[in-house]
Design an enzyme around this catalytic site. Structure first.
Site, PDB file in Angstrom:
ATOM      1  CE  LYS A 174      -1.444   2.137   3.524  1.00 24.34           C
ATOM      2  NZ  LYS A 174      -2.025   2.585   4.812  1.00 24.34           N
TER       3      LYS A 174
ATOM      4  CG  ASP B 101      -7.205   3.471   2.221  1.00 25.36           C
ATOM      5  OD1 ASP B 101      -8.088   2.964   1.489  1.00 25.36           O
ATOM      6  OD2 ASP B 101      -7.247   4.668   2.592  1.00 25.36           O
TER       7      ASP B 101
END
Length: 389
Positions: free
Chosen positions: A248, A266
């Protein structure tokens, strides 16, 4: 004899009238008897003959006179009903189109209402239909959030990398209020790698988990100094080797500092991808792979920003503002949150709700207000750690 002769023929015509009225056969016998005395008294017979002939045609005239009268009445009544029949026939078709006209007017009226509220079917959806709906959601969000951007303040890849690591388990606003003092004290990887851990901890304390985060950012700073010449690498396989950096964080840096497309999964992206039935997985890596198959690679970075913006402002985790959502007609989860428009409008956040954003230095096209600095710090001032000169 002439007197009796006159009486005899005078009586004969009377029955002749009755006979003639009853049947024509008796009428034929009556003239036969009238001719016999006519020979004896030819002068007077014509008088009676005149009477008989004058009276005979009278009933004949009456009969035909009545016949046409009844004949006229009969047909007069028939056309009257016939005229009424077409009148009713005209009324019948007149009523049918009237109802037909009413039916189409009433039918379309209720149709749009359900379409605006629930468009995604509750039942199974084909793969093609899901892909089309997902791409339409992306297009709709692009119109709603044309200014979508990363909500972390940064001036270079190093600052973005450190800020992204610090954003774990906290808000971007808190990170943006913390990093000015951190980068003022340690502007380069070399500076941060040589810092005193306790001082770094004090600077980043507001972000939470400050000891673990201090270890991560000082470790990645040392790795950048030792392995990459003090520069942030632009490859995924190199970034994920740095301490505290996962896929991420790597995609945030690649997409916004190097222009390399990537999907940032996320907590907001994960929640909305499941609500919209783009995926049924709760594994970030699997979600990233499944979503990557739905959208072209060129859309990945901006798709991530739009979805995250929508999740932070409208489609909240606990109480989504369904009544204020611009894509309700595409959302299978419509109704999980507040559907009343007025109540939903009160749930909107940041610029959508009239509040400041998360960045202290937002892009020029951002329509909202900048975020305020950390409490106790004047706007534009650099926050220093306690004890620093």
């Amino acid at each position: 004899m002439p007197a009796s002769a006159q009486k005899a023929p005078a009586k004969t015509p009377a029955p002749a009238k009755k006979a003639a009225g009853k049947a024509p056969a008796s009428a034929q016998k009556a003239p036969a008897k009238a001719q016999a005395p006519a020979k004896k008294a030819p002068a007077k017979v014509p008088a009676s003959a005149k009477k008989t002939t004058a009276k005979a045609p009278a009933p004949a005239q009456k009969a035909p006179a009545k016949a046409p009268a009844s004949a006229q009445k009969a047909p007069a009544k028939v056309p009257a009903s016939a005229k009424k029949a077409p009148a009713s026939a005209k009324k019948a078709p007149a009523k049918v189109p009237a109802s037909a006209k009413k039916a189409p007017v009433k039918a379309p009226a209720p149709a749009p209402a359900p379409a605006q509220r629930v468009a995604a079917p509750a039942g199974p959806e084909s793969r093609l239909a899901m892909v089309r709906r997902a791409r339409r959601i992306n297009r709709e969000l692009a119109e709603v959030f044309p200014y979508a951007h990363p909500e972390l303040d940064f001036r270079n890849p190093f600052e973005l990398l450190v800020a992204t690591v610090l954003s774990a388990q906290t808000t971007d606003l808190r990170v943006n209020q913390t990093t000015p003092a951190l980068f003022a004290q340690y502007p380069t990887p070399e500076d941060l790698a040589a810092a005193v851990p306790e001082e770094v901890e004090e600077l980043i304390r507001p972000t939470g988990f400050f000891r673990a985060k201090t270890k991560s950012i000082m470790g990645l700073a040392a790795a950048l100094r030792d392995d990459f010449g003090g520069e942030v690498p632009g490859r995924l396989e190199d970034l994920v080797k740095l301490p505290g950096v996962g896929r991420k964080t790597a995609f945030v840096v690649l997409g916004n500092a190097f222009g390399v497309p990537g999907i940032t999964v996320d907590t907001h992206f994960m929640r909305l991808a499941r609500r919209w039935r783009w995926t049924a997985s709760d594994d970030p890596v699997k979600i990233e792979a499944e979503v990557a198959e739905i959208f072209p690679k060129s859309d990945w970075t901006m798709l991530s920003h739009r979805v995250i913006f929508h999740g932070r402002r409208i489609c909240h985790a606990r109480k989504p503002a369904c009544g204020a959502c611009p894509i309700t007609q595409l959302c299978p989860a419509y109704g999980e949150g507040e559907t009343d428009p007025e109540k939903a409008a009160k749930l909107l956040k940041y610029e959508k709700g009239g509040y400041p954003g998360q960045r202290l230095n937002p892009p020029a096209d951002y329509p909202g207000r900048p975020a305020p600095p950390a409490p106790g710090v004047a706007p534009g001032a650099v926050q220093r750690p306690s004890g620093a000169e």
